[in-house]
Design a protein around this motif. Sequence first.
Motif, PDB file in Angstrom:
ATOM      1  N   ALA A 112      13.119   0.384  15.328  1.00 13.78           N
ATOM      2  CA  ALA A 112      11.697  -0.320  15.938  1.00 13.78           C
ATOM      3  C   ALA A 112      10.272  -0.439  14.597  1.00 13.78           C
ATOM      4  CB  ALA A 112      11.768  -0.325  17.618  1.00 13.78           C
ATOM      5  N   PHE A 113      10.179  -1.926  14.393  1.00 13.86           N
ATOM      6  CA  PHE A 113       9.038  -1.722  13.231  1.00 13.86           C
ATOM      7  C   PHE A 113       8.251  -2.403  14.090  1.00 13.86           C
ATOM      8  CE2 PHE A 113       6.812  -0.691   8.890  1.00 13.86           C
ATOM      9  CZ  PHE A 113       5.450  -1.415   9.650  1.00 13.86           C
TER      10      PHE A 113
ATOM     11  N   ALA B 101      15.787  13.911  -0.325  1.00 14.32           N
ATOM     12  CA  ALA B 101      16.239  12.299  -1.453  1.00 14.32           C
ATOM     13  C   ALA B 101      15.131  11.905  -0.805  1.00 14.32           C
ATOM     14  CB  ALA B 101      17.229  11.731  -0.763  1.00 14.32           C
ATOM     15  N   GLY B 102      15.097   9.819  -1.794  1.00 11.75           N
ATOM     16  CA  GLY B 102      14.141   9.427  -1.042  1.00 11.75           C
ATOM     17  C   GLY B 102      13.143   9.167  -1.982  1.00 11.75           C
ATOM     18  N   HIS B 103      11.824   8.046  -1.758  1.00 15.54           N
ATOM     19  CA  HIS B 103      11.307   8.164  -2.506  1.00 15.54           C
ATOM     20  C   HIS B 103       9.423   7.586  -1.631  1.00 15.54           C
ATOM     21  CE1 HIS B 103      12.852   8.178  -6.454  1.00 15.54           C
ATOM     22  NE2 HIS B 103      14.050   8.057  -6.116  1.00 15.54           N
ATOM     23  N   VAL B 104       8.374   8.284  -1.783  1.00 12.25           N
ATOM     24  CA  VAL B 104       7.190   7.299  -1.440  1.00 12.25           C
ATOM     25  C   VAL B 104       6.399   7.131  -2.310  1.00 12.25           C
ATOM     26  CG1 VAL B 104       4.712   7.781   0.361  1.00 12.25           C
ATOM     27  CG2 VAL B 104       7.298   8.878   0.738  1.00 12.25           C
TER      28      VAL B 104
ATOM     29  N   PHE C 220      10.653   2.358   5.046  1.00  8.96           N
ATOM     30  CA  PHE C 220       9.426   1.218   5.471  1.00  8.96           C
ATOM     31  C   PHE C 220       8.642   1.149   5.055  1.00  8.96           C
ATOM     32  CE2 PHE C 220       7.991   5.577   7.856  1.00  8.96           C
ATOM     33  CZ  PHE C 220       6.919   5.930   6.914  1.00  8.96           C
ATOM     34  N   SER C 221       7.530  -0.110   5.049  1.00 10.03           N
ATOM     35  CA  SER C 221       6.749  -0.648   3.670  1.00 10.03           C
ATOM     36  C   SER C 221       5.166  -0.888   5.016  1.00 10.03           C
ATOM     37  CB  SER C 221       6.839  -2.028   3.565  1.00 10.03           C
ATOM     38  OG  SER C 221       7.649  -1.957   2.731  1.00 10.03           O
ATOM     39  N   ILE C 222       3.575   0.127   4.694  1.00 10.23           N
ATOM     40  CA  ILE C 222       2.590   0.278   5.207  1.00 10.23           C
ATOM     41  C   ILE C 222       1.826  -0.740   3.900  1.00 10.23           C
ATOM     42  CG2 ILE C 222       1.240   1.433   6.316  1.00 10.23           C
ATOM     43  CD1 ILE C 222       2.618   1.264   7.447  1.00 10.23           C
TER      44      ILE C 222
ATOM     45  N   MET D 245       0.683  -1.070  -0.366  1.00  7.48           N
ATOM     46  CA  MET D 245       0.434   0.349   0.174  1.00  7.48           C
ATOM     47  C   MET D 245       0.953   1.387   0.030  1.00  7.48           C
ATOM     48  SD  MET D 245      -2.669   1.884  -0.186  1.00  7.48           S
ATOM     49  CE  MET D 245      -3.487   0.695   0.532  1.00  7.48           C
ATOM     50  N   ILE D 246       1.863   1.104   1.002  1.00  7.03           N
ATOM     51  CA  ILE D 246       2.258   2.230   0.900  1.00  7.03           C
ATOM     52  C   ILE D 246       4.198   2.183   1.227  1.00  7.03           C
ATOM     53  CG2 ILE D 246       3.272   4.896   2.513  1.00  7.03           C
ATOM     54  CD1 ILE D 246       0.795   4.974   3.630  1.00  7.03           C
ATOM     55  N   GLU D 247       5.027   2.537   0.273  1.00  3.38           N
ATOM     56  CA  GLU D 247       6.645   2.434   0.244  1.00  3.38           C
ATOM     57  C   GLU D 247       7.362   3.316   0.615  1.00  3.38           C
ATOM     58  OE1 GLU D 247       7.688  -0.854   0.452  1.00  3.38           O
ATOM     59  OE2 GLU D 247       5.989  -1.925  -0.059  1.00  3.38           O
ATOM     60  N   VAL D 248       8.383   3.506   1.474  1.00  2.29           N
ATOM     61  CA  VAL D 248       9.201   4.528   1.723  1.00  2.29           C
ATOM     62  C   VAL D 248      10.005   3.495   1.848  1.00  2.29           C
ATOM     63  CG1 VAL D 248       9.648   5.928   3.661  1.00  2.29           C
ATOM     64  CG2 VAL D 248       7.148   5.852   3.653  1.00  2.29           C
ATOM     65  N   ALA D 249      10.970   4.560   0.626  1.00  2.00           N
ATOM     66  CA  ALA D 249      12.201   4.009   0.838  1.00  2.00           C
ATOM     67  C   ALA D 249      13.659   5.277   0.939  1.00  2.00           C
ATOM     68  CB  ALA D 249      11.875   3.733  -0.837  1.00  2.00           C
ATOM     69  N   HIS D 250      14.513   5.127   1.619  1.00  2.00           N
ATOM     70  CA  HIS D 250      15.278   6.072   2.070  1.00  2.00           C
ATOM     71  C   HIS D 250      14.855   7.313   2.106  1.00  2.00           C
ATOM     72  CE1 HIS D 250      18.145   2.566   1.998  1.00  2.00           C
ATOM     73  NE2 HIS D 250      17.281   2.024  -0.242  1.00  2.00           N
ATOM     74  N   LEU D 251      13.696   7.985   3.426  1.00  2.00           N
ATOM     75  CA  LEU D 251      13.358   9.159   2.435  1.00  2.00           C
ATOM     76  C   LEU D 251      14.396   9.863   3.456  1.00  2.00           C
ATOM     77  CD1 LEU D 251      10.674  10.670   2.074  1.00  2.00           C
ATOM     78  CD2 LEU D 251       9.938   9.763   3.976  1.00  2.00           C
TER      79      LEU D 251
END
Length: 333
Positions: free
Chosen positions: A211-212, A55-58, A22-24, A1-7
């Motif tokens: 932590a996640f 930097a990074g992607h969402v 992280f991934s949601i 659903m949501i991908e956050v990469a190297h934000l």
Amino acid sequence: MIEVAHLTKCYGDFLAVDDLSFSIEEGHVYGFLGPNGAGKSTTMNIMTGCLSATAGHVAIDGHDIFEHPREAKRWIGYLPEQPPLYLNELPEEYLRFVGEAKGLRGQQLREQIDSVIEQTGIQKVRRQCINTLSKGYRQRVGIAQALLGDPKVIILDEPTVGLDPIQIIEIRDLIQALGKTHTVIFSSHILSEVQTICEKILIIAHGKLIAFDTPENLERQLLSPSEVTILAEATADECAAILDSVRHITGRQLEDGGQGRTRLRLSTDLSDVHDLARSLFFSFAKAKKPLVELSVKKANLEDIFLELTEQSPAAAPTEAPAADSQETEAVSQ
């Protein structure tokens, strides 16, 4: 659903968000937990397209929030920490304005306004000026606007801040109800609140995710060491000799207990701290040294949260990336 990469987000030389990934998944209630200034609001502002990233992607359902913002934002309903309300309007007037801004028209708009008013429990104040509403009702109006457009993801930034205990319980109940039909992400610095509502918890400190996991897994993974405190009728040297024969003691602190007694605080890596208490009891009994007191302390998740968020970044655990910077909380809407 949501991908956050190297934000990553920098304000000049100041590193506010540091390489978050992280991934949601769809269909859960997520708690975004951290102390004030940890980076929660800045991250949420970037995830919703309200703030650019260094930097990074969402990606929201495969749509990049920066490259395809219109497509990505259709999936998101957002309530910032300060609800973006027009105080001189009635709730239903305000919701009509927001709905039209989201592209709703005619019968669809009317039906959705009625639906979100019912969902958030603001029927009796729908024609009352917003500036006369309590903070709890204003939060409900803010959540109602986030629900317009039927987004799959609801993001709420500190939705219970400044509410009285009854209002807090009502908003928590509302969030739990929304979690049955939406993916909900809400931020807080109150651990008990996140534990009560959430299926998964993200802990952020110093701009990084530390932590996640589910509350249950976090407890199993992080709730150690546990501690046993005893008061023995023995000298410190006698106690030290007895302890040399007891396994799984990871830390010891001995101090004078008065009247020829020694107080000991002992930590262990055993999953059940009572196993250590049992070994200590028999070891001191074998040496004929009475235990005047014996108590067991099991760390709670709040203790661990404080330890994780206050310790130096280099020492943070690596369930998720370790922490390494500080941040001044968020951008106002």
